[in-house]
Structures are given as C-alpha cells and as structure tokens.
Design a protein around this motif. Sequence first.
Motif, PDB file in Angstrom:
ATOM      1  N   ALA A  57      18.563   5.274 -18.592  1.00  0.00           N
ATOM      2  CA  ALA A  57      18.030   4.789 -17.321  1.00  0.00           C
ATOM      3  C   ALA A  57      19.191   4.286 -16.480  1.00  0.00           C
ATOM      4  N   LYS A  58      19.129   4.551 -15.173  1.00  0.00           N
ATOM      5  CA  LYS A  58      20.187   4.160 -14.237  1.00  0.00           C
ATOM      6  C   LYS A  58      21.539   4.700 -14.686  1.00  0.00           C
ATOM      7  N   GLY A  59      21.528   5.899 -15.267  1.00  0.00           N
ATOM      8  CA  GLY A  59      22.756   6.509 -15.774  1.00  0.00           C
ATOM      9  C   GLY A  59      23.006   7.871 -15.143  1.00  0.00           C
ATOM     10  N   PHE A  60      24.149   8.421 -15.472  1.00  0.00           N
ATOM     11  CA  PHE A  60      24.508   9.746 -14.972  1.00  0.00           C
ATOM     12  C   PHE A  60      25.389  10.437 -16.002  1.00  0.00           C
ATOM     13  N   ALA A  61      25.453  11.766 -15.894  1.00  0.00           N
ATOM     14  CA  ALA A  61      26.278  12.545 -16.813  1.00  0.00           C
ATOM     15  C   ALA A  61      26.864  13.732 -16.063  1.00  0.00           C
ATOM     16  N   LYS A  62      28.098  14.045 -16.385  1.00  0.00           N
ATOM     17  CA  LYS A  62      28.756  15.208 -15.791  1.00  0.00           C
ATOM     18  C   LYS A  62      28.161  16.470 -16.398  1.00  0.00           C
ATOM     19  N   ILE A  63      27.805  17.410 -15.523  1.00  0.00           N
ATOM     20  CA  ILE A  63      27.272  18.686 -15.982  1.00  0.00           C
ATOM     21  C   ILE A  63      28.405  19.686 -16.154  1.00  0.00           C
ATOM     22  N   GLU A  64      29.174  19.879 -15.062  1.00  0.00           N
ATOM     23  CA  GLU A  64      30.227  20.883 -15.122  1.00  0.00           C
ATOM     24  C   GLU A  64      31.182  20.750 -13.947  1.00  0.00           C
ATOM     25  N   PHE A  65      32.373  21.322 -14.125  1.00  0.00           N
ATOM     26  CA  PHE A  65      33.350  21.492 -13.053  1.00  0.00           C
ATOM     27  C   PHE A  65      32.815  22.564 -12.118  1.00  0.00           C
ATOM     28  N   MET A  66      33.017  22.387 -10.813  1.00  0.00           N
ATOM     29  CA  MET A  66      32.551  23.366  -9.829  1.00  0.00           C
ATOM     30  C   MET A  66      33.765  23.997  -9.137  1.00  0.00           C
ATOM     31  N   GLU A  67      34.031  25.240  -9.460  1.00  0.00           N
ATOM     32  CA  GLU A  67      35.108  25.986  -8.814  1.00  0.00           C
ATOM     33  C   GLU A  67      34.711  26.220  -7.358  1.00  0.00           C
ATOM     34  N   GLU A  68      35.597  25.932  -6.419  1.00  0.00           N
ATOM     35  CA  GLU A  68      35.268  26.002  -4.992  1.00  0.00           C
ATOM     36  C   GLU A  68      34.866  27.395  -4.524  1.00  0.00           C
ATOM     37  N   SER A  69      35.239  28.439  -5.249  1.00  0.00           N
ATOM     38  CA  SER A  69      34.851  29.788  -4.834  1.00  0.00           C
ATOM     39  C   SER A  69      33.340  30.014  -4.924  1.00  0.00           C
ATOM     40  N   ILE A  70      32.614  29.187  -5.707  1.00  0.00           N
ATOM     41  CA  ILE A  70      31.157  29.357  -5.813  1.00  0.00           C
ATOM     42  C   ILE A  70      30.403  28.725  -4.641  1.00  0.00           C
ATOM     43  N   PHE A  71      31.100  27.991  -3.785  1.00  0.00           N
ATOM     44  CA  PHE A  71      30.428  27.309  -2.678  1.00  0.00           C
ATOM     45  C   PHE A  71      29.903  28.279  -1.626  1.00  0.00           C
ATOM     46  N   LYS A  72      30.331  29.529  -1.674  1.00  0.00           N
ATOM     47  CA  LYS A  72      29.884  30.506  -0.679  1.00  0.00           C
ATOM     48  C   LYS A  72      28.579  31.192  -1.082  1.00  0.00           C
ATOM     49  N   GLU A  85      36.276  14.249  -7.116  1.00  0.00           N
ATOM     50  CA  GLU A  85      36.970  13.141  -7.782  1.00  0.00           C
ATOM     51  C   GLU A  85      38.301  13.600  -8.354  1.00  0.00           C
ATOM     52  N   LEU A  86      39.136  12.617  -8.632  1.00  0.00           N
ATOM     53  CA  LEU A  86      40.470  12.876  -9.156  1.00  0.00           C
ATOM     54  C   LEU A  86      40.393  13.331 -10.607  1.00  0.00           C
ATOM     55  N   HIS A  87      41.046  14.438 -10.904  1.00  0.00           N
ATOM     56  CA  HIS A  87      41.212  14.886 -12.283  1.00  0.00           C
ATOM     57  C   HIS A  87      42.474  14.204 -12.789  1.00  0.00           C
ATOM     58  N   GLU A  88      42.313  13.296 -13.733  1.00  0.00           N
ATOM     59  CA  GLU A  88      43.420  12.453 -14.201  1.00  0.00           C
ATOM     60  C   GLU A  88      44.598  13.253 -14.757  1.00  0.00           C
ATOM     61  N   GLU A  89      44.317  14.265 -15.552  1.00  0.00           N
ATOM     62  CA  GLU A  89      45.387  15.009 -16.204  1.00  0.00           C
ATOM     63  C   GLU A  89      46.182  15.862 -15.225  1.00  0.00           C
ATOM     64  N   TYR A  90      45.489  16.572 -14.331  1.00  0.00           N
ATOM     65  CA  TYR A  90      46.174  17.492 -13.432  1.00  0.00           C
ATOM     66  C   TYR A  90      46.479  16.901 -12.063  1.00  0.00           C
ATOM     67  N   LYS A  91      45.985  15.697 -11.804  1.00  0.00           N
ATOM     68  CA  LYS A  91      46.219  15.000 -10.524  1.00  0.00           C
ATOM     69  C   LYS A  91      45.733  15.841  -9.333  1.00  0.00           C
ATOM     70  N   THR A  92      44.569  16.458  -9.506  1.00  0.00           N
ATOM     71  CA  THR A  92      43.959  17.255  -8.438  1.00  0.00           C
ATOM     72  C   THR A  92      42.614  16.655  -8.061  1.00  0.00           C
ATOM     73  N   GLN A  93      42.138  16.941  -6.867  1.00  0.00           N
ATOM     74  CA  GLN A  93      40.811  16.527  -6.429  1.00  0.00           C
ATOM     75  C   GLN A  93      39.854  17.681  -6.731  1.00  0.00           C
ATOM     76  N   ASP A  94      38.961  17.478  -7.674  1.00  0.00           N
ATOM     77  CA  ASP A  94      38.052  18.526  -8.128  1.00  0.00           C
ATOM     78  C   ASP A  94      36.601  18.160  -7.831  1.00  0.00           C
ATOM     79  N   TRP A  95      35.771  19.174  -7.616  1.00  0.00           N
ATOM     80  CA  TRP A  95      34.328  18.984  -7.464  1.00  0.00           C
ATOM     81  C   TRP A  95      33.682  19.125  -8.840  1.00  0.00           C
TER      82      TRP A  95
END
Length: 131
Positions: A70-85, A20-30
């Motif tokens: 119920a029927k809700g969601f919450a952000k846990i954390e930003f995911m740095e792409e280097s951890i995807f490996k 999703e879009l990070h509003e402040e930095y205008k980047t697409q972040d996981w």
Amino acid sequence: MRKDIEIPEVKDVYIAAVKELHEEYKTQDWNAYIINDGKEPLEIVLITVQGYSNTQMTSHTRHKIAILPAKGFAKIEFMEESIFKVDNFYTVTYFLNNKMYEKRWEFPAFSIKERSLKSIPVMPKKGVLAI
C-alpha cells in the motif's frame, strides 16, 4: 451467465513514466513504474507490455510482482526512447481482497516527454501518467 460476472473497477493504481538518473552510467533514463496509492497491498501483480503503430511493433514483455505494498511503487522496466513514437500499452492484472482486477493503460505515441512531467501519486518524483 455473463451478467453474473462482477468486474471490479480499478482505483488508486497508476502506471507512470519517470525520468531519473541512472547511477552507474550517469545518464538520464526513462523508466516505467506501477504505483499503488491504495490502502491495501496488491498481490500477484502481472504486467504485460507491448507497443505498436500501423507499421511497427515492439516485443511483448511480461513482468510479475509478488506483492506491491500500500502506498508503494515498483519499477517495471527501462523505457528506450525509440519506443516513444508508438502507442505503448500496459495491461495489469492483480488480486486485492481475493478479487481479481484488470486494467489497460496507454502511453499514446509521443506523449512521453520532459515538458509533460507532473507530480505523480506516492513517488517523490515527477513523471508522465499513462491514460
């Protein structure tokens, strides 16, 4: 004694990686989210996160959410792409109707990628569900 311990099955709870879009930095972040698709709120949600492979390990992080509606969601954390490996594990413990539930989800190495995006429960966005 062990046979007397009831371990309830986790249902209608998911972990998702959402780009999703990070509003402040205008980047697409996981970002990692926890999703409650159930009819009752989850209480005292404790989440531990760690990633590892045969040669690498990420730091161990912990998160707490007092109540996940119920029927809700919450952000846990930003995911740095280097951890995807590496394989990333999310262990979630929570209370529902005075019973404790626990489950471990995994994002296998290289499973988080844009071509894997799908509709996910509750959220009006696409993401990758952990298994």
